[in-house]
Structure formats: structure tokens, C-alpha cells
Scaffold this active site. Sequence first.
Site, mmCIF file in Angstrom:
data_model
loop_
_atom_site.group_PDB
_atom_site.id
_atom_site.type_symbol
_atom_site.label_atom_id
_atom_site.label_comp_id
_atom_site.label_asym_id
_atom_site.label_seq_id
_atom_site.Cartn_x
_atom_site.Cartn_y
_atom_site.Cartn_z
ATOM 1 N N TRP A 144 4.014 2.328 -7.750
ATOM 2 C CA TRP A 144 4.900 1.167 -7.886
ATOM 3 C C TRP A 144 5.325 1.019 -9.349
ATOM 4 O O TRP A 144 6.504 0.800 -9.637
ATOM 5 C CB TRP A 144 4.206 -0.112 -7.416
ATOM 6 C CG TRP A 144 5.163 -1.263 -7.207
ATOM 7 C CD1 TRP A 144 5.752 -1.640 -6.046
ATOM 8 C CD2 TRP A 144 5.658 -2.163 -8.215
ATOM 9 N NE1 TRP A 144 6.587 -2.722 -6.241
ATOM 10 C CE2 TRP A 144 6.553 -3.061 -7.576
ATOM 11 C CE3 TRP A 144 5.450 -2.303 -9.587
ATOM 12 C CZ2 TRP A 144 7.214 -4.082 -8.257
ATOM 13 C CZ3 TRP A 144 6.114 -3.312 -10.277
ATOM 14 C CH2 TRP A 144 6.989 -4.193 -9.607
ATOM 15 N N ALA A 157 5.536 1.769 15.404
ATOM 16 C CA ALA A 157 4.334 2.465 15.870
ATOM 17 C C ALA A 157 3.439 1.579 16.724
ATOM 18 O O ALA A 157 2.570 2.080 17.422
ATOM 19 C CB ALA A 157 3.544 2.992 14.682
ATOM 20 N N LYS A 211 7.941 -8.494 7.699
ATOM 21 C CA LYS A 211 7.333 -7.276 7.178
ATOM 22 C C LYS A 211 8.054 -6.723 5.954
ATOM 23 O O LYS A 211 7.456 -6.227 5.017
ATOM 24 C CB LYS A 211 7.299 -6.207 8.276
ATOM 25 C CG LYS A 211 6.714 -4.873 7.811
ATOM 26 C CD LYS A 211 6.724 -3.865 8.942
ATOM 27 C CE LYS A 211 6.250 -2.498 8.453
ATOM 28 N NZ LYS A 211 7.200 -1.884 7.526
#
Length: 553
Positions: free
Chosen positions: A407, A271, A103
Site C-alpha cells: 500500500w 466467491a 465492500k
Amino acid sequence: MKSDIEIAQAATIWPIEKVAKAAGFTSDEVIPYGKNTAKIVLDEKLHDQENGKLVLVTSINPTPAGEGKSTVAVGLADALNLANHKTVLALREPSLGPVMGMKGGATGGGMSQVLPMDDINLHFTGDFHALTVAQNTLMALVDNSIYQGNKLNLDPRQVLLKRVLDVNDRELRHIVVGLGGRTSGVPRESGFDITAASELMAILTLSTDLDDMQRRINRIVVGYTYDKKPVTVADLGVVGAITTLLKDAIKPNLVQTMGHTPTLIHGGPFANIAQGTNSVQATKLAMKMGDYAVTEAGFGADLGGEKFLDVKTPLLPKYPDAIVIVATVRALKMHGGMDKKDLNHENLVALQKGLANLGQHISSMKRYGVPVVVAINKFTSDTDAEMKMIEDYSSEQGVKTYAADVWGQGGQGATDLAAGVVEATEQPADFKPLYQPDDSIMTKLNQIVKVIYGGKEVELSPKAQKQIAGFEKLGWDKLPVIVAKTQYSLTDDAKKIGKPEDFVIHIREFVPKLGAGFLVAMAGNILTMPGLPKDPAANHIKIDSDEKITGLF
């Protein structure tokens, strides 16, 4: 194009004392952890100002295309500060498991990052290590109690807790402990969870102070006796030792964004298998010290968003003044069935189909009575037609859409989003919780599945049905329910992307977490110890003789 870590290493970083002063903390409230990080111990007698407005950043269901929820949260906080709104950011701590796995970290990206990103993504201030040691100490004490005569009559087959590591290690999911003869313990089946899934992590993030944490640890259900009565940490009599190991970990950590926005990073429950929010203490601090507090919840609105609103909000106690749902053109096209390798090409058909996923999250978040806006994290491949389609669709759902190039431009790329969020926070809100504490477990589950996921119904395994009957006798049915399920889908099947219809959520078992204050409903095949991918991120991380790190995103 520079990598995230190259951009972060070239950034100007303020001494932490300067950041703390800008936030409004006194020198006595700051405990430096090196030049760029500190822990905060707030002196409440010095701060009688009202809480600022709270902004929750959540997202659509994540895809391999990336959504950039944390990146948008960072950019939004910087943009609010650029607009002269004093803002403090509150985020979760990264786990080493995803950092070394697939991730990635949790400090944003590009020009919208939290610094020092390499320290934060690695050992940081040692909070995860403290939690790991505390959990494993507790488990050693549990097994020792069984070995030393088992005065609590604890059934080794019904020990609920597991040891933990902050590592993705599938080999440790199911193990047998106590082998090696009489002096090596009592053999029993067990396993490891990742640290972020531990009840101690949930307790750390939900505790209001050290005393509250100690009370919560005492309530942890270790397991059951042979006659099926719960055994708690209070019965073991070891709460002092476990709390002592966490006395520093409970203090929130202060760092900064690339735009020098004060940032509190504290706690890191996932989560998909826990409640997915940063600590109550960090969020309270952010509201106390800022006119605006920007925070985020893990994964999509169906997971972190719902859990923030139903589990964390009552503990603040403060509901968000606005909710931001992050999406990207690329991710929505993937939800519409488009292959990842084709995402740079315009495809309005796939986008139109994928918008249903965004629509479900808009509907579920609006259900709480809080103003909602949509943030489109912009990529260079996005076309005007694709952006307009999202704007038109969101408008039909009654919410405004703002493009953000955080970004590439940091806070400068989110000025419109910041203005839209300020406008949203000024709208009237009428917060309505999803369910009431006195509702039955099935009512709570049905509300989550039908309203938040858009599903048809809940199906319980025989074990789960039996557990509910037992919980009702013990009075545990009054607790909130946390659903542990895949983050990639509104369903409990990761392959069913977009917005499936008429689906059923399958609950195989419940895990009572009385210390944290909720019941965990295990849905589908969700795992509490992730594994590493074929090409883990760890394969690409390097360090030279000057301790310069490369490959960390």
C-alpha cells in the site's frame, strides 16, 4: 493521507497501446476502449511460446479490518516485474453493488493499484451491463414462452432463473411478476439476483471461447415442466440471441498497474455465491504472455481458493505453481476476538488465538500438493513481536512468511515476497484434486467441509436430500460442487470467526447450473442479492463540473 482515488488520479498512466506492446500483443490483437483500456483478441498463430508459471493469491477469511488481497496481488506483480521477471496480472472485474455498498472496489489500494481505477470500478467496458441485459432478455423470453401458450409445458412455480441487476437491492429479493391483468403476463413468484451471481457470469468466466460459451448457454436449466423434467435454453431455441449480446463481453480487458504491469481484468463472479475467479481466457492470456502470471480468487481460501483449484484448474488446464495466502496482523487479531477500535494496540493473546484461522487455510491449501507461502500485508501499527509471532507460527506449519508494504511502496514494498514466490514456484509440486468427478455429491461436500473448512459434517435439508436423488437420476451428480456460504467464517454462520471446532454445514437446497458446469449448494442464510449498509459508500461519492470524482475510496 491521500485517498486511493487521489493517489490513482496523480499517477502516470501509459497509453494502452504501450502497455499492449510491453505485454507482447500485436496492434491487430488490441481493440482500444478509449486511451487507457482495450479488449484483446489473441491470434494464437502468433504465439507459440510456453505458458509461464502461475501464482494464485488467496487469503484468510475477510474481516472489517481488511486484508488487502487484491492490493498484494498487484504489488506482487509489480515486484516481479521490477526483478526482471516478465509478469502479467489477471484479476476480476468489480461489481457496482459492492462499489456503491460496503465492500469497495477491486483495483487494489495506495501505491498498489490498477489504473484507471475510477473507470474500472464504475462502468468499465460494459461487460456487467451486457451480462445484465443478456440475463434479463433470457428471462423475458422464458416468461413470453409461458404467456404464449407454454408449448414447453414449463411450470411457472419451478422457474429456476431470476432477473438480475448490478446493484445491491434487497427490495427485489422476492417479488411477484406478471400482475396487471391478462395482457401483462402470467403471475408467479420470482426475484432478482445480483449480476455477479448469475449463471451467465459463471459461464462467461469459464468459457474457453465464443463457441464454448454458446454450448454452455444452451445447457442452462431454465426450470422444470409440470412432470418435473428439466427445460433448457436449447429447448427455448434462443441461444443465438443471448450469445450475440455477449460477443464483446467475452473478450478480456487490458489495463495496467501503477507500475505499468499489463493487467487483464475480466469477469466478476462473487466467491461467496459463485465460483469467484476471473475468466479462464484472461488467466490463459496472462500465462501465455508472461513468464509469471499472478491471479487471485475471491474472499478466503475456503471460498475462492478452493473453487479456483477444483473448478477452474481443470479448464486451464494448469494448476498453480505457488499459492500465496494473504493475512494482516489486524485481521488475525480480530479473528482472535479483538475489537476493531483496539486493533492499533499490540495484543499477542488475541493474535495467537486468531492464528488458528490462518492455520486452517495453510492446511487446506497445502492439501493440494502446491507450495504455499504467507504474505503479511503490513500496517504501520504492526509491532515486531506480532510479526515474529506470525512468522514463527507459519514456520511451524511448514511455510515461509514475507512482510509486504505494498500500500505504501507498491512493488518496491514486495521485493522479498516476490523472491519468495519465485523460490516457491521452483519447488516440486504434486497437485492432488480434492475429489474426483465420479465421487458422490455427499463425498464432494464432505471433502470441502472437512478438509477445507475444518468442519465436522454436512447436514442436508429434506429438500436438498430429495434434489440429490433427482440429480443422480439425471447424471448431474458428476458435476463439481460450489458451496455458497458466508465469506466471514469457515462455517455457514458469519458470527463464528477464528477457527470454530466440531461445526456442521447446513445445506438448505441445491441450484443446478449445467451451463456453468457445477451444482451450487446453498449453505446457511447466504443471499444471492445483497443489501446496502446503513451508510453505503454511495453517500460519499461526489463529482465536480470537470468530471473529477472524489469519495470513490
